[in-house]
Every structure is written in structure tokens, then in C-alpha cells.
Design a protein around this motif. Sequence first.
Motif, PDB file in Angstrom:
ATOM      1  N   LEU A 191       8.386   8.282  -4.827  1.00  0.00           N
ATOM      2  CA  LEU A 191       7.937   8.651  -3.481  1.00  0.00           C
ATOM      3  C   LEU A 191       9.085   9.162  -2.612  1.00  0.00           C
ATOM      4  O   LEU A 191       8.894  10.040  -1.770  1.00  0.00           O
ATOM      5  N   PHE A 192      10.276   8.633  -2.818  1.00  0.00           N
ATOM      6  CA  PHE A 192      11.427   9.089  -2.044  1.00  0.00           C
ATOM      7  C   PHE A 192      11.745  10.544  -2.388  1.00  0.00           C
ATOM      8  O   PHE A 192      11.986  11.365  -1.501  1.00  0.00           O
ATOM      9  N   LYS A 193      11.718  10.870  -3.697  1.00  0.00           N
ATOM     10  CA  LYS A 193      11.999  12.247  -4.116  1.00  0.00           C
ATOM     11  C   LYS A 193      10.911  13.207  -3.651  1.00  0.00           C
ATOM     12  O   LYS A 193      11.202  14.311  -3.195  1.00  0.00           O
ATOM     13  N   VAL A 194       9.665  12.808  -3.773  1.00  0.00           N
ATOM     14  CA  VAL A 194       8.545  13.669  -3.386  1.00  0.00           C
ATOM     15  C   VAL A 194       8.578  13.980  -1.886  1.00  0.00           C
ATOM     16  O   VAL A 194       8.235  15.083  -1.466  1.00  0.00           O
ATOM     17  N   ASN A 195       9.012  13.026  -1.080  1.00  0.00           N
ATOM     18  CA  ASN A 195       9.029  13.206   0.374  1.00  0.00           C
ATOM     19  C   ASN A 195      10.375  13.670   0.909  1.00  0.00           C
ATOM     20  O   ASN A 195      10.600  13.632   2.122  1.00  0.00           O
ATOM     21  N   ASP A 196      11.260  14.122   0.030  1.00  0.00           N
ATOM     22  CA  ASP A 196      12.559  14.628   0.476  1.00  0.00           C
ATOM     23  C   ASP A 196      12.346  15.894   1.296  1.00  0.00           C
ATOM     24  O   ASP A 196      11.562  16.769   0.932  1.00  0.00           O
ATOM     25  N   LYS A 197      13.060  15.973   2.392  1.00  0.00           N
ATOM     26  CA  LYS A 197      12.888  17.103   3.306  1.00  0.00           C
ATOM     27  C   LYS A 197      13.283  18.427   2.653  1.00  0.00           C
ATOM     28  O   LYS A 197      12.718  19.476   2.960  1.00  0.00           O
ATOM     29  N   GLN A 252       0.828  -1.207   0.000  1.00  0.00           N
ATOM     30  CA  GLN A 252       0.000   0.000   0.000  1.00  0.00           C
ATOM     31  C   GLN A 252       0.862   1.256   0.000  1.00  0.00           C
ATOM     32  O   GLN A 252       0.557   2.223  -0.699  1.00  0.00           O
ATOM     33  N   ILE A 253       1.930   1.256   0.784  1.00  0.00           N
ATOM     34  CA  ILE A 253       2.792   2.432   0.863  1.00  0.00           C
ATOM     35  C   ILE A 253       3.400   2.744  -0.500  1.00  0.00           C
ATOM     36  O   ILE A 253       3.411   3.891  -0.939  1.00  0.00           O
ATOM     37  N   LEU A 254       3.901   1.710  -1.186  1.00  0.00           N
ATOM     38  CA  LEU A 254       4.530   1.932  -2.491  1.00  0.00           C
ATOM     39  C   LEU A 254       3.542   1.835  -3.651  1.00  0.00           C
ATOM     40  O   LEU A 254       3.936   1.985  -4.812  1.00  0.00           O
ATOM     41  N   ASN A 255       2.279   1.576  -3.340  1.00  0.00           N
ATOM     42  CA  ASN A 255       1.230   1.535  -4.352  1.00  0.00           C
ATOM     43  C   ASN A 255       1.551   0.525  -5.457  1.00  0.00           C
ATOM     44  O   ASN A 255       1.536   0.839  -6.642  1.00  0.00           O
ATOM     45  N   TYR A 259       9.618  11.379   8.042  1.00  0.00           N
ATOM     46  CA  TYR A 259       8.894  10.199   8.524  1.00  0.00           C
ATOM     47  C   TYR A 259       8.331   9.400   7.348  1.00  0.00           C
ATOM     48  O   TYR A 259       8.498   8.184   7.274  1.00  0.00           O
ATOM     49  N   LEU A 260       7.675  10.099   6.416  1.00  0.00           N
ATOM     50  CA  LEU A 260       7.117   9.401   5.259  1.00  0.00           C
ATOM     51  C   LEU A 260       8.216   8.813   4.382  1.00  0.00           C
ATOM     52  O   LEU A 260       8.075   7.716   3.840  1.00  0.00           O
ATOM     53  N   GLN A 261       9.297   9.534   4.265  1.00  0.00           N
ATOM     54  CA  GLN A 261      10.419   9.046   3.474  1.00  0.00           C
ATOM     55  C   GLN A 261      10.979   7.755   4.080  1.00  0.00           C
ATOM     56  O   GLN A 261      11.278   6.802   3.366  1.00  0.00           O
TER      57      GLN A 261
END
Length: 125
Positions: A80-86, A61-64, A93-95
Amino acid sequence: MAKYLAQIIVMGVQVVGRAFARALRQEFAASRAAADARGRAGHQSAAASNLSGLSLQEAQQILNVSKLSPEEIQKNYEHLFKVNDKSVGGSFYLQSKVVRARERLQEELRIQAQEDREKEQMPKT
């Protein structure tokens, strides 16, 4: 009158107690049957879930991702890693959840590959 009332209460408690015990036995039997159906891979998968803190379904679910394909996992992970980059206003947390989800799915892929190798090595009868 009080005697009859007490008998009714006692009988009711006995009936409910027996029904509860029977339901509990059925649940244990169903749980054992499900565990046996999962077989050895179920044990490895459960161990991987305990180590990573995520179940297979949560990671999917997290990685769809609906099926375990390495390409789809990697593509969704990178996005998702790039989108949630600080640095771009994302959440650490999401990353970290995305990273753990990828690790869990990679572990499941490793378990499946190991099972496939073991099946190939089994003598055909």
C-alpha cells in the motif's frame, strides 16, 4: 377538562422521564462492564488509539488484515505504501494513513507481547 389534560401530560412526562433515566443507568452499567471485561489491556489499547488517532479496527481495515500477524502487516504495508507513492500518482494523505495504521498495529503487537510476558512471570497457583 383542562385539569385532566394537564394531569395526563404530567403523567406522560414522568413515565418518559423514568424510562429514559432507567435506560441511561443500564447503558452506564453495560459500559462499565465492558470496560472491566477489557481489563488493563483495554486501557493501554485505548491510550494507543488516542495517541495514533486510529482505533485498532480502523488500522486493520486500512491495511486489510484480519489478525495481528507481523508478516501480514508488513507485506500489506509495503504494498500500500508503494501504490500510494506520490511519484506514481498516489496520494500523500493515503500514504500517511497507511503509515499511521502500521504504527497503530505495531503498538498493539507490543502491548500483546508485554501482556504475554507478564502472564508468564505470574506465579502459578
